[in-house]
Design a protein around this motif. Structure first.
Motif, PDB file in Angstrom:
ATOM      1  N   HIS A 181     -17.629 -11.005 -32.284  1.00 57.70           N
ATOM      2  CA  HIS A 181     -17.446 -12.347 -32.830  1.00 57.70           C
ATOM      3  C   HIS A 181     -18.308 -13.349 -32.066  1.00 57.70           C
ATOM      4  O   HIS A 181     -18.962 -14.219 -32.652  1.00 57.70           O
ATOM      5  CB  HIS A 181     -15.976 -12.750 -32.743  1.00 57.70           C
ATOM      6  CG  HIS A 181     -15.085 -12.046 -33.702  1.00 57.70           C
ATOM      7  ND1 HIS A 181     -13.972 -12.646 -34.269  1.00 57.70           N
ATOM      8  CD2 HIS A 181     -15.107 -10.791 -34.214  1.00 57.70           C
ATOM      9  CE1 HIS A 181     -13.351 -11.791 -35.076  1.00 57.70           C
ATOM     10  NE2 HIS A 181     -14.034 -10.658 -35.048  1.00 57.70           N
ATOM     11  N   ASN A 182     -18.303 -13.229 -30.753  1.00 50.97           N
ATOM     12  CA  ASN A 182     -19.028 -14.168 -29.912  1.00 50.97           C
ATOM     13  C   ASN A 182     -20.539 -14.073 -30.138  1.00 50.97           C
ATOM     14  O   ASN A 182     -21.222 -15.097 -30.288  1.00 50.97           O
ATOM     15  CB  ASN A 182     -18.682 -13.896 -28.449  1.00 50.97           C
ATOM     16  CG  ASN A 182     -19.233 -14.935 -27.512  1.00 50.97           C
ATOM     17  OD1 ASN A 182     -20.427 -14.967 -27.258  1.00 50.97           O
ATOM     18  ND2 ASN A 182     -18.367 -15.781 -26.971  1.00 50.97           N
ATOM     19  N   LEU A 183     -21.081 -12.858 -30.162  1.00 55.74           N
ATOM     20  CA  LEU A 183     -22.530 -12.708 -30.308  1.00 55.74           C
ATOM     21  C   LEU A 183     -23.000 -13.222 -31.659  1.00 55.74           C
ATOM     22  O   LEU A 183     -24.129 -13.720 -31.792  1.00 55.74           O
ATOM     23  CB  LEU A 183     -22.964 -11.259 -30.079  1.00 55.74           C
ATOM     24  CG  LEU A 183     -22.704 -10.186 -31.142  1.00 55.74           C
ATOM     25  CD1 LEU A 183     -23.800 -10.149 -32.197  1.00 55.74           C
ATOM     26  CD2 LEU A 183     -22.611  -8.800 -30.487  1.00 55.74           C
ATOM     27  N   SER A 184     -22.132 -13.121 -32.663  1.00 61.24           N
ATOM     28  CA  SER A 184     -22.503 -13.594 -33.991  1.00 61.24           C
ATOM     29  C   SER A 184     -22.699 -15.102 -34.010  1.00 61.24           C
ATOM     30  O   SER A 184     -23.630 -15.623 -34.638  1.00 61.24           O
ATOM     31  CB  SER A 184     -21.422 -13.188 -34.999  1.00 61.24           C
ATOM     32  OG  SER A 184     -21.880 -13.345 -36.317  1.00 61.24           O
ATOM     33  N   VAL A 185     -21.834 -15.817 -33.290  1.00 60.68           N
ATOM     34  CA  VAL A 185     -21.958 -17.276 -33.216  1.00 60.68           C
ATOM     35  C   VAL A 185     -23.181 -17.660 -32.386  1.00 60.68           C
ATOM     36  O   VAL A 185     -23.964 -18.547 -32.753  1.00 60.68           O
ATOM     37  CB  VAL A 185     -20.680 -17.898 -32.627  1.00 60.68           C
ATOM     38  CG1 VAL A 185     -20.838 -19.410 -32.460  1.00 60.68           C
ATOM     39  CG2 VAL A 185     -19.486 -17.597 -33.534  1.00 60.68           C
ATOM     40  N   SER A 186     -23.371 -17.003 -31.249  1.00 65.30           N
ATOM     41  CA  SER A 186     -24.537 -17.265 -30.416  1.00 65.30           C
ATOM     42  C   SER A 186     -25.826 -17.036 -31.190  1.00 65.30           C
ATOM     43  O   SER A 186     -26.778 -17.819 -31.109  1.00 65.30           O
ATOM     44  CB  SER A 186     -24.490 -16.358 -29.179  1.00 65.30           C
ATOM     45  OG  SER A 186     -25.676 -16.467 -28.419  1.00 65.30           O
ATOM     46  N   LEU A 187     -25.856 -15.952 -31.965  1.00 69.65           N
ATOM     47  CA  LEU A 187     -27.043 -15.635 -32.756  1.00 69.65           C
ATOM     48  C   LEU A 187     -27.300 -16.706 -33.811  1.00 69.65           C
ATOM     49  O   LEU A 187     -28.457 -17.067 -34.077  1.00 69.65           O
ATOM     50  CB  LEU A 187     -26.880 -14.271 -33.417  1.00 69.65           C
ATOM     51  CG  LEU A 187     -28.047 -13.784 -34.279  1.00 69.65           C
ATOM     52  CD1 LEU A 187     -29.325 -13.666 -33.454  1.00 69.65           C
ATOM     53  CD2 LEU A 187     -27.696 -12.445 -34.932  1.00 69.65           C
TER      54      LEU A 187
END
Length: 265
Positions: free
Chosen positions: A163-169
């Motif tokens: 979930h976190n990496l998706s937002v960062s991306l």
């Protein structure tokens, strides 16, 4: 409703069965050309052939995304067939076990399989996607990323990382025409889940019919407002929408498809 996916090409990792297979089938039904991916060649080939038999466009690739070499093989093979407009990161594994049974090595393996496999494919496919000026990167997360359970702590933590990496991306992709989002399933009715619940039904006195077993099992383990398990097609529907031009204004979002399981705004 036409989701305007005709002419788009999609790679769905871990799509030889389960949620990934349902996603591949629906994207193909909506006109996208799909690449089915799995570790088992027979299963991957069977899904691709089944899609083609119903009029869809599909091919298949096998490879282990838990290694750089395996990810290289998959990326090179899919790009050899043309551009990739849509990447659905779905591959992953989990082993339900109590906190103290999950070793450090279990944590390491889970993170590698469930997070770094996503990162590997993003690194390999995003550069060419940027040249298109349009694209979709969709991660399959999990309700336990937001509302973890005592069992499978390593899996819950890896889901939170997705979930976190998706937002960062999504922040990284500002101005590129490419979006990054997460679809977060609740408890899903796949073959392994159904078989497990049928085996547990008599011991737990859940009833004899599937309708009784499902309702009682959900009430005990994953209570939600719909009083049932989710279906793979319902996850596929959310993915297909996010993959479409109708979702141009959605990026960095988590779309929960969990029947109201997660008690959060």
């Amino acid at each position: 409703m036409d989701l305007k996916l005709k002419g788009k090409r999609a790679l769905i990792t871990g799509s030889s069965a389960g949620l990934g297979e349902a996603i591949a089938r629906l994207l193909a039904a909506e006109g996208a050309q799909v690449t089915v991916h799995g570790r088992n060649e027979a299963r991957s080939k069977s899904v691709a052939e089944s899609i083609m038999e119903t009029g869809g466009l599909a091919d298949y690739i096998t490879g282990d995304l838990s290694t750089d070499e395996g990810a290289d093989k998959v990326a090179q093979a899919v790009l050899a067939g043309g551009q990739v407009d849509i990447l659905v990161n779905n591959v992953g594994t989990y082993q339900p076990q109590p906190w103290l049974n999950a070793t450090v090595q279990n944590w390491n393996d889970t993170y590698n399989n469930n997070v770094l496999s996503y990162v590997r494919m993003i690194h390999r496919l995003l550069p060419q996607m940027k040249t298109l000026g349009w694209g979709r990167i969709i991660q399959i997360g999990s309700s336990v990323a937001i509302q973890p359970m005592t069992m499978q702590p390593d899996y819950s933590a890896s889901a939170a990382a997705r979930h976190n990496l998706s937002v960062s991306l999504a922040r990284e992709l500002k101005g590129t025409g490419i979006t990054s989002n997460t679809v977060s399933p609740g408890a899903m009715l796949v073959d392994t889940t159904r078989n497990m619940l049928l085996q547990m039904a008599q011991h737990n006195q859940w009833g004899s019919s599937w309708a009784e077993i499902e309702k009682n099992a959900v009430a005990q383990f994953t209570p939600n407002d719909t009083e049932r398990l989710g279906r793979p097609e319902e996850i596929a529907g959310a993915v297909a929408y996010l993959a479409s031009p109708y979702a141009n204004y959605i990026s960095g979002a988590v779309i929960r498809v969990d029947g109201g399981l997660v008690l959060s705004l």
